[in-house]
Design a protein around this motif. Structure first.
Motif, PDB file in Angstrom:
ATOM      1  N   ILE A 127      -8.980  -0.708   8.782  1.00  0.00           N
ATOM      2  CA  ILE A 127      -9.219  -2.001   8.146  1.00  0.00           C
ATOM      3  C   ILE A 127     -10.336  -1.894   7.109  1.00  0.00           C
ATOM      4  CG2 ILE A 127     -10.109  -4.338   8.562  1.00  0.00           C
ATOM      5  CD1 ILE A 127      -8.497  -4.403  11.118  1.00  0.00           C
ATOM      6  N   ASN A 128     -11.376  -1.141   7.412  1.00  0.00           N
ATOM      7  CA  ASN A 128     -12.462  -0.956   6.451  1.00  0.00           C
ATOM      8  C   ASN A 128     -11.964  -0.261   5.179  1.00  0.00           C
ATOM      9  OD1 ASN A 128     -14.408  -2.171   8.057  1.00  0.00           O
ATOM     10  ND2 ASN A 128     -14.975  -0.255   9.070  1.00  0.00           N
ATOM     11  N   CYS A 129     -11.112   0.765   5.340  1.00  0.00           N
ATOM     12  CA  CYS A 129     -10.553   1.453   4.177  1.00  0.00           C
ATOM     13  C   CYS A 129      -9.618   0.542   3.389  1.00  0.00           C
ATOM     14  CB  CYS A 129      -9.807   2.715   4.610  1.00  0.00           C
ATOM     15  SG  CYS A 129     -10.884   4.033   5.210  1.00  0.00           S
ATOM     16  N   TYR A 130      -8.899  -0.294   4.125  1.00  0.00           N
ATOM     17  CA  TYR A 130      -7.956  -1.219   3.484  1.00  0.00           C
ATOM     18  C   TYR A 130      -8.679  -2.148   2.496  1.00  0.00           C
ATOM     19  CZ  TYR A 130      -4.527  -5.046   3.170  1.00  0.00           C
ATOM     20  OH  TYR A 130      -3.652  -6.016   2.724  1.00  0.00           O
ATOM     21  N   LYS A 131      -9.930  -2.423   2.753  1.00  0.00           N
ATOM     22  CA  LYS A 131     -10.692  -3.374   1.942  1.00  0.00           C
ATOM     23  C   LYS A 131     -11.424  -2.729   0.749  1.00  0.00           C
ATOM     24  CE  LYS A 131     -11.729  -6.460   5.827  1.00  0.00           C
ATOM     25  NZ  LYS A 131     -12.835  -7.049   6.612  1.00  0.00           N
ATOM     26  N   VAL A 132     -11.356  -1.405   0.631  1.00  0.00           N
ATOM     27  CA  VAL A 132     -12.143  -0.728  -0.398  1.00  0.00           C
ATOM     28  C   VAL A 132     -11.676  -1.085  -1.801  1.00  0.00           C
ATOM     29  CG1 VAL A 132     -12.686   1.535  -1.397  1.00  0.00           C
ATOM     30  CG2 VAL A 132     -12.853   1.185   1.074  1.00  0.00           C
ATOM     31  N   SER A 133     -10.379  -0.996  -2.025  1.00  0.00           N
ATOM     32  CA  SER A 133      -9.825  -1.285  -3.357  1.00  0.00           C
ATOM     33  C   SER A 133      -8.341  -1.548  -3.222  1.00  0.00           C
ATOM     34  CB  SER A 133     -10.066  -0.099  -4.299  1.00  0.00           C
ATOM     35  OG  SER A 133      -9.345   1.046  -3.838  1.00  0.00           O
ATOM     36  N   ILE A 134      -7.741  -2.007  -4.327  1.00  0.00           N
ATOM     37  CA  ILE A 134      -6.302  -2.265  -4.301  1.00  0.00           C
ATOM     38  C   ILE A 134      -5.537  -0.970  -4.048  1.00  0.00           C
ATOM     39  CG2 ILE A 134      -4.324  -2.986  -5.697  1.00  0.00           C
ATOM     40  CD1 ILE A 134      -6.165  -4.956  -7.107  1.00  0.00           C
ATOM     41  N   LYS A 135      -5.995   0.120  -4.698  1.00  0.00           N
ATOM     42  CA  LYS A 135      -5.333   1.419  -4.519  1.00  0.00           C
ATOM     43  C   LYS A 135      -5.377   1.853  -3.055  1.00  0.00           C
ATOM     44  CE  LYS A 135      -5.817   6.273  -5.886  1.00  0.00           C
ATOM     45  NZ  LYS A 135      -6.543   7.237  -6.750  1.00  0.00           N
ATOM     46  N   TRP A 136      -6.553   1.768  -2.466  1.00  0.00           N
ATOM     47  CA  TRP A 136      -6.693   2.181  -1.076  1.00  0.00           C
ATOM     48  C   TRP A 136      -5.885   1.271  -0.140  1.00  0.00           C
ATOM     49  CZ3 TRP A 136     -11.478   4.841   1.281  1.00  0.00           C
ATOM     50  CH2 TRP A 136     -11.877   5.904   0.473  1.00  0.00           C
ATOM     51  N   SER A 137      -5.901  -0.027  -0.415  1.00  0.00           N
ATOM     52  CA  SER A 137      -5.160  -0.949   0.452  1.00  0.00           C
ATOM     53  C   SER A 137      -3.671  -0.604   0.453  1.00  0.00           C
ATOM     54  CB  SER A 137      -5.382  -2.400   0.014  1.00  0.00           C
ATOM     55  OG  SER A 137      -4.798  -2.636  -1.256  1.00  0.00           O
ATOM     56  N   GLN A 138      -3.119  -0.220  -0.736  1.00  0.00           N
ATOM     57  CA  GLN A 138      -1.704   0.144  -0.810  1.00  0.00           C
ATOM     58  C   GLN A 138      -1.424   1.435  -0.038  1.00  0.00           C
ATOM     59  OE1 GLN A 138      -1.254   0.276  -5.068  1.00  0.00           O
ATOM     60  NE2 GLN A 138      -0.759  -1.916  -5.227  1.00  0.00           N
ATOM     61  N   LEU A 139      -2.347   2.393  -0.116  1.00  0.00           N
ATOM     62  CA  LEU A 139      -2.165   3.648   0.613  1.00  0.00           C
ATOM     63  C   LEU A 139      -2.294   3.441   2.127  1.00  0.00           C
ATOM     64  CD1 LEU A 139      -4.204   6.050  -1.717  1.00  0.00           C
ATOM     65  CD2 LEU A 139      -1.713   5.952  -1.437  1.00  0.00           C
ATOM     66  N   ILE A 140      -3.248   2.596   2.537  1.00  0.00           N
ATOM     67  CA  ILE A 140      -3.410   2.305   3.973  1.00  0.00           C
ATOM     68  C   ILE A 140      -2.159   1.620   4.520  1.00  0.00           C
ATOM     69  CG2 ILE A 140      -4.678   0.880   5.642  1.00  0.00           C
ATOM     70  CD1 ILE A 140      -6.142   3.420   4.940  1.00  0.00           C
ATOM     71  N   VAL A 141      -1.552   0.735   3.726  1.00  0.00           N
ATOM     72  CA  VAL A 141      -0.317   0.076   4.162  1.00  0.00           C
ATOM     73  C   VAL A 141       0.790   1.110   4.362  1.00  0.00           C
ATOM     74  CG1 VAL A 141       1.544  -1.459   3.410  1.00  0.00           C
ATOM     75  CG2 VAL A 141      -0.821  -2.188   3.219  1.00  0.00           C
ATOM     76  N   LYS A 142       0.868   2.098   3.469  1.00  0.00           N
ATOM     77  CA  LYS A 142       1.845   3.169   3.638  1.00  0.00           C
ATOM     78  C   LYS A 142       1.582   3.937   4.930  1.00  0.00           C
ATOM     79  CE  LYS A 142       3.271   4.362  -1.065  1.00  0.00           C
ATOM     80  NZ  LYS A 142       3.381   5.476  -2.047  1.00  0.00           N
ATOM     81  N   ARG A 143       0.282   4.204   5.190  1.00  0.00           N
ATOM     82  CA  ARG A 143      -0.051   4.945   6.409  1.00  0.00           C
ATOM     83  C   ARG A 143       0.302   4.141   7.656  1.00  0.00           C
ATOM     84  NH1 ARG A 143      -0.914   6.337  10.862  1.00  0.00           N
ATOM     85  NH2 ARG A 143      -2.735   7.284  11.859  1.00  0.00           N
ATOM     86  N   THR A 144      -0.051   2.855   7.693  1.00  0.00           N
ATOM     87  CA  THR A 144       0.142   2.054   8.914  1.00  0.00           C
ATOM     88  C   THR A 144       1.604   1.662   9.150  1.00  0.00           C
ATOM     89  OG1 THR A 144      -0.454   0.067   7.647  1.00  0.00           O
ATOM     90  CG2 THR A 144      -2.209   1.149   8.902  1.00  0.00           C
ATOM     91  N   LYS A 145       2.444   1.747   8.102  1.00  0.00           N
ATOM     92  CA  LYS A 145       3.866   1.456   8.318  1.00  0.00           C
ATOM     93  C   LYS A 145       4.525   2.508   9.203  1.00  0.00           C
ATOM     94  CE  LYS A 145       5.137  -1.464   4.410  1.00  0.00           C
ATOM     95  NZ  LYS A 145       5.971  -1.624   3.194  1.00  0.00           N
ATOM     96  N   LYS A 146       3.865   3.660   9.325  1.00  0.00           N
ATOM     97  CA  LYS A 146       4.396   4.721  10.198  1.00  0.00           C
ATOM     98  C   LYS A 146       3.923   4.566  11.646  1.00  0.00           C
ATOM     99  CE  LYS A 146       2.613   7.732   7.353  1.00  0.00           C
ATOM    100  NZ  LYS A 146       2.204   8.996   6.687  1.00  0.00           N
ATOM    101  N   VAL A 147       3.013   3.602  11.890  1.00  0.00           N
ATOM    102  CA  VAL A 147       2.455   3.422  13.238  1.00  0.00           C
ATOM    103  C   VAL A 147       3.462   2.730  14.146  1.00  0.00           C
ATOM    104  CG1 VAL A 147       0.643   2.287  14.589  1.00  0.00           C
ATOM    105  CG2 VAL A 147       0.077   3.385  12.403  1.00  0.00           C
TER     106      VAL A 147
END
Length: 526
Positions: free
Chosen positions: A25-45
């Motif tokens: 969640i902390n990484c998700y809030k860093v920037s738009i770029k990071w939030s999009q990458l974190i969403v890609k990562r968590t979709k595999k959870v």
């Protein structure tokens, strides 16, 4: 090179190693770029767990440090299994947990002690409806803590293949009624603490002895226990006994917090309530301090008051008292009128060389009094100008060769013209002649008990029988036989009970000695 200048694939590989919900969640809030990458990562959870995961498909949420959960439903849209624990509830707002569960289209397993409250949370009256579209996909439901709630909502889960219900633990905890055992279980783990809370929220009676009653917890013994959780565990008490033994087990501040926390407390037994035996600076039980005023209006029974002076000073805190028991040195009462008092039990003792007790003068401040049990050891004060029209039941017992004359008793009884049931015990002054006068003084009398008044003989019994026949009255008269009165009045109890069922003076008090009166009279509807 700055980390943000790394290629997306490289950053995504790094994020795949993050499996702590807080970090994601902390990484998700860093920037738009990071939030999009974190969403890609968590979709595999696939698994959201409380414990540490063993593979990359898992994310864990250990700890209770608060986090922003507004993005949970965005981050995890493809969960197969979710552990909705009490720890997660501490970290994330309830509405965000609900949004997370609502968003799952493929959820097959749901576990955690907090899963059951999702179905009946008072703030989410429509949550049952939002579960319909995901319930059919769920195949495993674990740690359901409330069988009744599950029964109402079971139709939402037609494809369940595995079910675990914690009602077994709750059933076991329902058999625990010793305070020390409950507190020890409360400390085992978060899950147990919440199950113990469910058990203790049903407790109505907090006593010193094991009364073997439903909804009762006892605290006998003096072995110290941690009382810091008392006010959390017991929030719905109806009756509480605060004994000297409890003072030795639990710190005073925790006892005060327990009493303060009660919104519906109606009966209180407070042995030594006005002076703590080990703390002379505690001049009152804190019932009589401003912070306790809010509970005073709910209390209907107050038993074990040992200081009449303190009580009359603070009696206005208890406007709804219906039953009061005081054992104290006597003094003239000039406190507030006790408008709603129905039953009073007074054991006042003469002191300071005055050789007079004010029991009946206290009664004069109870205009709607119906029943009284009075124990006196000396001459009593009588104000003949005040009459109690509603008094129907009266027990007077004396000892130590009380010096009151028959004239004193005659003046006293004329104050109560509507008495129906009268007991005069251990009165050596009463003779046959006085019984003849008494039945004329009290025209509504139905029961007259003068056992242990050894100046009364068969002659008085014959007169009462003749009087009733002549004037069409019915008076049951007893002067020597213990068995006859119990045979004629089987509904009147002689059994010693600390708590009696029914707010009924005649049934539970009339035939008993003052020191054997019940501590509490519990209304039938409780």
């Amino acid at each position: 090179m700055l980390i943000n200048e790394l290629p997306d694939d490289c950053l995504l590989t790094i994020f795949d190693y993050l499996n702590n919900l807080d970090d994601l969640i902390n990484c998700y809030k860093v920037s738009i770029k990071w939030s999009q990458l974190i969403v890609k990562r968590t979709k595999k959870v696939k698994y959201l767990l409380e414990s540490y995961p063993e593979n990359g498909d898992c994310v864990f949420h250990r700890g209770t440090e608060p986090i922003d959960g507004t993005c949970l439903s965005t981050l995890f849209p493809t969960l197969k299994f979710a552990e909705i624990s009490y720890g997660l509830n501490e970290k994330v707002k309830y509405k965000d947990i609900v949004a997370l569960v609502r968003n799952q289209e493929s959820l097959e397993g749901l576990t955690g002690a907090y899963a059951s409250p999702l179905f009946n949370h008072p703030e989410m009256v429509s949550f049952d409806l939002c579960m319909q579209h995901i319930g059919s996909s769920i195949k495993q439901l674990h740690d359901v803590c409330d069988l009744a709630s599950f029964r109402r909502n079971a139709h939402y889960f037609p494809n369940l293949e595995r079910l675990n219900i914690d009602d077994c633990l709750l059933t076991i905890f329902d058999y625990l009624n010793y305070l020390g055992d409950l507190i020890n279980c409360y400390k085992v783990c978060i899950k147990w603490s919440h199950l113990i809370l469910k058990r203790t929220k049903r407790v109505k009676y907090f006593t010193e002895e094991n009364l073997q009653m439903d909804h009762c917890v006892y605290h006998e013994g003096e072995e110290p226990i941690d009382g810091t959780c008392l006010s959390t565990l017991f929030s719905n008490l109806k009756f509480a006994k605060i004994s000297d033994g409890l003072y030795k087990k639990v710190e005073y501040k925790d006892i005060a917090a327990l009493v303060r926390n009660q919104e519906s407390l109606e009966g209180l037994i407070a042995w030594s309530p006005f002076k703590h035996p080990d703390k002379p600076e505690m001049t009152s039980f804190d019932l009589f301090e401003p912070s306790m005023q809010h509970i005073g209006s709910s209390i209907k029974q107050l038993c074990g008051v040992y200081d009449l002076a303190s009580f009359q000073k603070y009696a206005h805190y208890f406007p709804n008292l219906e039953r009061l028991k005081i054992i104290s040195e006597s003094q003239y009462y000039d406190g507030p009128v006790l408008e709603k008092l129905k039953i009073i039990e007074l054991g006042l003792r003469s002191c300071g060389g005055l050789f007079i007790v004010h029991s009946f003068q206290v009664m004069d401040s109870c205009p709607n009094l119906q029943s009284a049990h009075i124990d006196v050891n000396d001459r009593f004060f009588v104000d003949e100008t005040i009459k109690l029209q509603y008094l129907q039941d009266l027990v007077i017992s004396t000892y130590n060769d009380c010096e009151n004359s028959w004239n004193d008793f005659e003046r006293l009884l004329k104050k109560y013209p509507n008495l129906k049931h009268l007991a005069l015990r251990n009165l050596w002054q009463i003779t046959d002649e006085h019984i003849e006068q008494l039945v004329h003084i009290l025209p509504n009398l139905l029961l007259l008990d003068v056992r242990y008044c050894y100046g009364v003989t068969q002659r008085a019994a014959d007169y009462v029988q003749s009087h009733c026949k002549r004037y069409g009255r019915s008076i049951k008269f007893y002067f020597k036989d213990n068995t006859q009165i119990q045979s004629d009045w089987p509904q009147l109890s002689t059994k010693f009970e600390r708590i009696s069922r029914g707010f009924d003076f005649m049934k539970h008090c009339f035939l008993k000695d003052f020191l054997r009166l019940p501590h509490l009279l519990i209304p039938i509807d409780y």
